[in-house]
Design a protein around this motif. Structure first.
Motif, mmCIF file in Angstrom:
data_model
loop_
_atom_site.group_PDB
_atom_site.id
_atom_site.type_symbol
_atom_site.label_atom_id
_atom_site.label_comp_id
_atom_site.label_asym_id
_atom_site.label_seq_id
_atom_site.Cartn_x
_atom_site.Cartn_y
_atom_site.Cartn_z
ATOM 1 N N GLN A 82 0.551 -1.227 -0.686
ATOM 2 C CA GLN A 82 0.017 0.081 0.035
ATOM 3 C C GLN A 82 1.231 1.385 0.048
ATOM 4 N N GLU A 87 0.062 -1.805 -6.903
ATOM 5 C CA GLU A 87 -1.740 -2.052 -7.616
ATOM 6 C C GLU A 87 -1.657 -3.036 -8.404
ATOM 7 N N GLU A 104 -7.408 -12.552 1.754
ATOM 8 C CA GLU A 104 -8.264 -11.553 2.019
ATOM 9 C C GLU A 104 -7.550 -10.532 2.776
ATOM 10 N N GLN A 108 -8.423 -6.655 0.984
ATOM 11 C CA GLN A 108 -9.111 -5.579 2.033
ATOM 12 C C GLN A 108 -7.778 -4.267 2.194
ATOM 13 N N THR A 109 -6.844 -4.649 1.877
ATOM 14 C CA THR A 109 -6.175 -3.317 2.501
ATOM 15 C C THR A 109 -5.372 -2.621 1.315
ATOM 16 N N SER A 111 -8.353 -2.738 -1.305
ATOM 17 C CA SER A 111 -9.840 -2.959 -2.088
ATOM 18 C C SER A 111 -9.097 -3.681 -3.139
ATOM 19 N N LEU A 112 -9.032 -4.600 -2.729
ATOM 20 C CA LEU A 112 -8.744 -5.767 -4.216
ATOM 21 C C LEU A 112 -10.000 -6.720 -4.255
#
Length: 262
Positions: A82, A87, A104, A108-109, A111-112
């Protein structure tokens, strides 16, 4: 002479800078030479430390969860990516818990979107799944020679079956449109995926090259369909071992441990 803590901070900062610079260099070369919309960009990531890893069990497709350390490793890598602006378009994970939990956390970190694909499950090691090395050796003594077609643990997968499944897993990616894909999987099947990509023939009796994937270690590759050109752009076994605390530059990364059962 600088204080020890300052030396540790300098070394870790250099590790961060070198890793970031490598990614930037690879991205720059890719962007300059080949349009990104024509490339499949893959990151093949091994899960964080699992309970089976920590206990030294043969895992195979036994469904062990992450340890607290494995959860920490996954968060540290997610926060690193991040911070670096890494990306992905899609994360694809083995459905086994140790891989799923890792995926997961990262998804989540970053936003995938996240999908699960059984082809990326670890090699099935049959009846030695979940056993310690000592117990497995007692109950299922290792033959003097293991050929390519011989199932592990009486009724597990042979090396050839694992290699062919890894090929199907790569095939399932290549029929998707070009993009940036994160694959969260296991050391054994990831090795066979690299065999498939690099054109390495599997050998019997555990011979042949091995690619070391420590927990949250990963490889990066690109594929250009128009020329059938694979490029292995990086192997990262060290830096992802940073914990959340170490990612804040408070400690020097620990030495590399011996790789255990996948």
């Amino acid at each position: 002479m600088p204080e020890p803590n300052l030396i540790r901070m300098i070394v870790v900062v250099k590790c961060v800078a070198m890793t970031k610079a490598f990614h930037q260099k690879v991205n720059a070369v890719t962007e300059e030479s080949i349009p990104s919309e024509k490339l499949h960009c893959l990151t093949l990531l091994r899960h964080g430390e699992s309970l089976g890893n920590a206990k030294g069990y043969y895992q195979g497709q036994a469904d062990f969860p992450l340890t607290d350390k494995g959860i920490e490793q996954s968060h540290a890598l997610a926060k690193l990516w991040q911070a670096e602006g890494v990306e992905f378009d899609l994360a694809i994970s083995s459905p086994l818990r140790r891989a799923r939990q890792t995926a997961e956390i990262i998804a989540q970190t970053l936003s995938l979107p996240l999908e699960f694909e059984p082809l990326w499950m670890e090699r099935d090691v049959g009846q030695i799944s979940g056993l310690s090395r000592e117990e497995a050796a007692k109950r299922f003594p290792r033959p003097n020679f293991i050929h390519l077609y011989q199932p592990l643990g009486i009724d597990g997968e042979s090396l050839l079956e694992t290699y062919l499944r890894a090929g199907r897993a790569i095939q399932s990616l290549m029929i998707r449109p070009p993009g940036r894909y994160l694959i969260v999987s296991h050391g054994g099947i990831l090795n066979m995926a690299l065999y498939h990509i690099l054109g390495i023939t599997p050998l019997p009796n555990f011979q042949g090259p091995r690619f070391r994937f420590d927990n949250t270690g990963y490889a990066t590759l690109t594929f250009e369909p128009e020329e059938h050109a694979w490029r292995l752009t990086g192997l990262f076994p060290l830096f992802p071992k940073l914990s959340a605390e170490q990612a804040n530059l408070s400690k020097f990364p620990p030495p590399l441990p011996q790789q255990t059962t996948q």
